[in-house]
Enzyme design. Structure first.
Site, PDB file in Angstrom:
ATOM      1  N   SER A   1       8.490  81.337 -38.702  1.00  0.00           N
ATOM      2  CA  SER A   1       7.376  82.059 -39.311  1.00  0.00           C
ATOM      3  C   SER A   1       7.668  83.548 -39.236  1.00  0.00           C
ATOM      4  O   SER A   1       8.510  83.979 -38.433  1.00  0.00           O
ATOM      5  CB  SER A   1       6.084  81.759 -38.523  1.00  0.00           C
ATOM      6  OG  SER A   1       5.035  82.633 -38.875  1.00  0.00           O
TER       7      SER A   1
ATOM      8  N   TYR B   1       1.268  80.594 -30.951  1.00  0.00           N
ATOM      9  CA  TYR B   1       2.000  80.224 -32.170  1.00  0.00           C
ATOM     10  C   TYR B   1       3.249  81.096 -32.308  1.00  0.00           C
ATOM     11  O   TYR B   1       4.359  80.599 -32.547  1.00  0.00           O
ATOM     12  CB  TYR B   1       1.070  80.414 -33.376  1.00  0.00           C
ATOM     13  CG  TYR B   1       1.688  80.131 -34.728  1.00  0.00           C
ATOM     14  CD1 TYR B   1       1.765  78.842 -35.230  1.00  0.00           C
ATOM     15  CD2 TYR B   1       2.152  81.177 -35.532  1.00  0.00           C
ATOM     16  CE1 TYR B   1       2.298  78.584 -36.485  1.00  0.00           C
ATOM     17  CE2 TYR B   1       2.686  80.931 -36.786  1.00  0.00           C
ATOM     18  CZ  TYR B   1       2.755  79.629 -37.254  1.00  0.00           C
ATOM     19  OH  TYR B   1       3.288  79.391 -38.498  1.00  0.00           O
TER      20      TYR B   1
END
Length: 250
Positions: free
Chosen positions: A141, A154
């Site tokens: 990401s 995350y």
């Protein structure tokens, strides 16, 4: 892309996983769709079969090593080998500052995003090594490349994905394994839509921070993933490719 290739896609029931599955199906790749949701996974299988490709669904909670081993075993049982692995299953977490996370929330995100990815790489790579090699693409990401507020756990897992990607490439390249990662920005997936509903101001700020002033589409990511999985990317190994509208370039 050879019609005899076999791929596993985790998180294949929706979003990036489904988009990649449908793109690979266009090339006749046989696909194991892995998802926690039986309905979503079977929906993707139906769409793949409509394109004339073979597919099976295996339900799995990727945070459990035995579930991961099961989807690998079922794939080999059904299709005989594994050529490609899109290691994609993930969740975003609650969208709050790190200290406001509960221990349970931290464990859930790490379990699915990082441990699930590590288990997948371990079991899939073992099969690939037996069969002369293969290609892995992990979903990191922009939060795996830079820090981003409200997604601390995350972000930690996605930085971890970058680390294992480079390690696998370094350790197993000579044995025919390629392992790369993608670092998508905010893409219009169901996970992002859910996050957007909970945190509309955060997402508005994210769009403003993207030079292209829009979110990405799953199909745009699928183009990149299928390229990296395929033979045309044979000399790309151990790298992280950003696909974020320029977000991490500034």
């Amino acid at each position: 892309m050879s019609q005899n290739k076999v791929a596993i896609i985790t998180g294949g029931g929706s979003g990036l996983g489904q988009a990649v599955a449908l793109k690979l199906a266009d090339s006749g790749v046989s696909i194991t769709v892995v998802d926690i949701s039986e309905k979503a996974g079977n929906d993707t299988v139906s769409l793949i079969k409509e394109k004339g490709a073979k597919a099976i669904f295996v339900q799995a909670d990727v945070s459990k090593a035995e579930d991961v081993k099961n989807y690998v075993d079922k794939t080999v049982e059904e299709f005989g080998t594994i050529d490609m692995f899109y290691n994609n299953a993930g969740i975003s977490g609650p969208g709050v500052k790190f200290l406001d996370n509960t221990i349970e929330q931290i464990q859930q995100v790490v379990g699915i995003n990082l441990l699930g990815a590590l288990y997948g790489i371990k079991y899939v790579t073992e099969v690939m090594l037996e069969n002369g090699g293969g290609s892995i693409v992990n979903t990191s990401s922009t939060a795996g490349v830079v820090g981003q507020a409200t997604v601390g756990t995350y972000s930690a897992t996605k930085h971890g994905i970058v680390g294992i990607t480079k390690t696998i490439a370094a350790e197993y390249a000579e044995q025919g394994i390629r392992c790369n990662a993608i670092a998508p920005g905010t893409i219009e997936t169901p996970m992002v839509k859910e996050y957007r509903q909970k945190n509309p101001e955060n997402v508005k700020a994210v769009v403003e921070a993207i030079p292209q002033k829009r979110l990405g589409e799953p199909e745009e990511v699928a183009e990149l993933v299928t390229f990296l999985l395929g033979d045309k990317a044979n000399y790309i190994n151990g790298t992280v490719v950003s696909i974020d509208g320029g977000f991490t370039s500034i």
